[in-house]
Write a protein that holds these residues in place. Structure first.
Motif, PDB file in Angstrom:
ATOM      1  N   GLY A 109     -67.861   1.381 -15.821  1.00  0.00           N
ATOM      2  CA  GLY A 109     -66.924   1.085 -14.739  1.00  0.00           C
ATOM      3  C   GLY A 109     -66.874  -0.357 -14.274  1.00  0.00           C
ATOM      4  N   PRO A 117     -65.136   5.860 -14.532  1.00  0.00           N
ATOM      5  CA  PRO A 117     -65.541   6.056 -13.137  1.00  0.00           C
ATOM      6  C   PRO A 117     -65.871   4.718 -12.485  1.00  0.00           C
ATOM      7  N   LEU A 118     -65.681   4.640 -11.173  1.00  0.00           N
ATOM      8  CA  LEU A 118     -66.018   3.416 -10.429  1.00  0.00           C
ATOM      9  C   LEU A 118     -67.522   3.404 -10.151  1.00  0.00           C
ATOM     10  N   ASP A 119     -68.280   3.129 -11.213  1.00  0.00           N
ATOM     11  CA  ASP A 119     -69.736   3.147 -11.115  1.00  0.00           C
ATOM     12  C   ASP A 119     -70.262   1.750 -10.779  1.00  0.00           C
ATOM     13  N   THR A 129     -72.812   3.068  -5.507  1.00  0.00           N
ATOM     14  CA  THR A 129     -71.870   2.902  -6.616  1.00  0.00           C
ATOM     15  C   THR A 129     -70.582   2.260  -6.099  1.00  0.00           C
ATOM     16  N   GLN A 131     -67.741   3.574  -6.372  1.00  0.00           N
ATOM     17  CA  GLN A 131     -67.005   4.686  -5.757  1.00  0.00           C
ATOM     18  C   GLN A 131     -67.369   4.823  -4.278  1.00  0.00           C
ATOM     19  N   LYS A 132     -68.651   4.685  -3.953  1.00  0.00           N
ATOM     20  CA  LYS A 132     -69.084   4.775  -2.555  1.00  0.00           C
ATOM     21  C   LYS A 132     -68.542   3.610  -1.732  1.00  0.00           C
ATOM     22  N   ASN A 135     -64.788   4.265  -1.138  1.00  0.00           N
ATOM     23  CA  ASN A 135     -64.444   5.446  -0.347  1.00  0.00           C
ATOM     24  C   ASN A 135     -65.151   5.558   0.999  1.00  0.00           C
ATOM     25  N   ARG A 166     -57.156   6.249   0.412  1.00  0.00           N
ATOM     26  CA  ARG A 166     -58.305   7.142   0.234  1.00  0.00           C
ATOM     27  C   ARG A 166     -58.276   8.293   1.238  1.00  0.00           C
ATOM     28  N   SER A 170     -60.035  11.195  -2.508  1.00  0.00           N
ATOM     29  CA  SER A 170     -61.050  10.273  -2.989  1.00  0.00           C
ATOM     30  C   SER A 170     -60.557   9.430  -4.172  1.00  0.00           C
ATOM     31  N   ASP A 172     -61.768   7.776  -7.292  1.00  0.00           N
ATOM     32  CA  ASP A 172     -62.978   7.948  -8.098  1.00  0.00           C
ATOM     33  C   ASP A 172     -63.036   7.137  -9.378  1.00  0.00           C
ATOM     34  N   ASN A 173     -61.899   6.693  -9.893  1.00  0.00           N
ATOM     35  CA  ASN A 173     -61.931   5.983 -11.161  1.00  0.00           C
ATOM     36  C   ASN A 173     -61.040   4.735 -11.138  1.00  0.00           C
TER      37      ASN A 173
END
Length: 299
Positions: A109, A117-119, A129, A131-132, A135, A166, A170, A172-173
């Motif tokens: 990501g 994924p938005l890792d 991450t 993603q966190k 979001n 958001r 969510s 997520d990617n």
């Protein structure tokens, strides 16, 4: 595909001014390109200890009795070394930023070029991450990160739109995020701005600025007098911190004087002018284009 092509290889190894019997540290092992070059310069009594927080890098470990690879964040390198009975070093090398392996592996990501994924974690055991960040961070905190770490113009507007979108579901990617961001950015500068946004999120996820500050401060205590600190950086935030540290003895760039009115600096700059890759290297490896090399000698 190569894990990572080492940037400014000859210049950085030259900068270390290697003592064949010395003890050296490669803080960003990755594919092991810089480490191999260091080992070629070391004699039988020489020693190289390398670090990488990414478990993928462990697969590239070198089979050499003079070499040890430690999985860990370089911000804690001094603690790891002391645990292994190593107190003083002849040289430290750090090739900062994100590797080709990270950028080219979709599921990590790191790049907006791939679905994934938005890792964005360099250490996949870490809790935070991308993603966190996207979001869960407040609009103000998100805007500050985009402005500070990505130097994104209109960071407030970008953060506002992310927060609005958001709330519908969510994010997520990378594809979802791109769908939200692209209408905000003129087509001509889209790739540049997207890269800045992804950079900002990545730096926050991996706490890169805090890690760099701690690493630089630890290097003073770990290097022998005359020891070399060699740093390759890729964006202005990193390079500014390194430049300030060599020039002022701190990353903030503030003067600190001793009782005699002399500037408190632990390093002498070996290269007064920053070293950049040659045109040929940039053609062969386009990721070298933004690299800047600075070398300090411990006083």
């Amino acid at each position: 595909m190569a894990y990572h092509v080492p940037v400014l290889l000859n210049e950085s190894i030259e900068g270390l001014d290697i003592n064949p019997s010395g003890t050296y540290v490669d803080l960003t092992f990755g594919g092991g390109g810089h480490s191999r070059a260091i080992l070629q310069k070391l004699g039988k009594k020489g020693r190289l200890i390398a670090f990488d927080q990414d478990e993928d890098a462990l697969k590239n470990a070198l089979d050499d009795k003079r070499f040890m690879l430690i999985r860990g964040n370089f911000r804690y390198f001094r603690n790891f070394l002391r645990y292994h009975g190593v107190e003083q070093l002849n040289g430290i090398l750090a090739d900062l930023g994100v590797s080709s392996h990270h950028l080219d592996t979709a599921e990590r990501g790191f790049s907006f070029r791939f679905e994934g994924p938005l890792d964005m974690r360099m250490n996949r055991n870490a809790k935070l991450t991308g993603q966190k960040v996207i979001n869960e961070y407040s609009e103000e905190r998100l805007a500050n990160i985009l402005k500070l770490y990505g130097e994104v113009k209109g960071a407030g507007r970008v953060a506002s739109v992310i927060v609005r979108e958001r709330s519908k579901g969510s994010i997520d990617n990378a594809d979802q995020l791109l769908e939200i961001l692209k209408p905000l950015i003129p087509f001509k500068i889209q790739n540049k701005v997207l890269a800045q946004i992804f950079q900002a999120i990545r730096i926050e996820v991996n706490q890169e600025m805090e890690s760099l500050k701690e690493m630089l401060e630890s290097s003073v205590k770990s290097l022998l007098p005359g020891g070399r600190l060699v740093i390759i950086s890729y964006h202005s935030l990193e390079d500014r911190m390194v430049k300030n540290f060599f020039r002022y003895g701190n990353v903030e760039g503030t003067d600190s004087m001793d009782l005699m009115g002399n500037r408190n600096v632990p390093f002498e700059q070996v290269n007064r002018k920053v070293i950049t890759p040659s045109d040929d290297e940039c053609i062969e490896n386009n990721r070298a284009r933004s690299a800047k090399l600075r070398i300090g000698r411990k006083l």
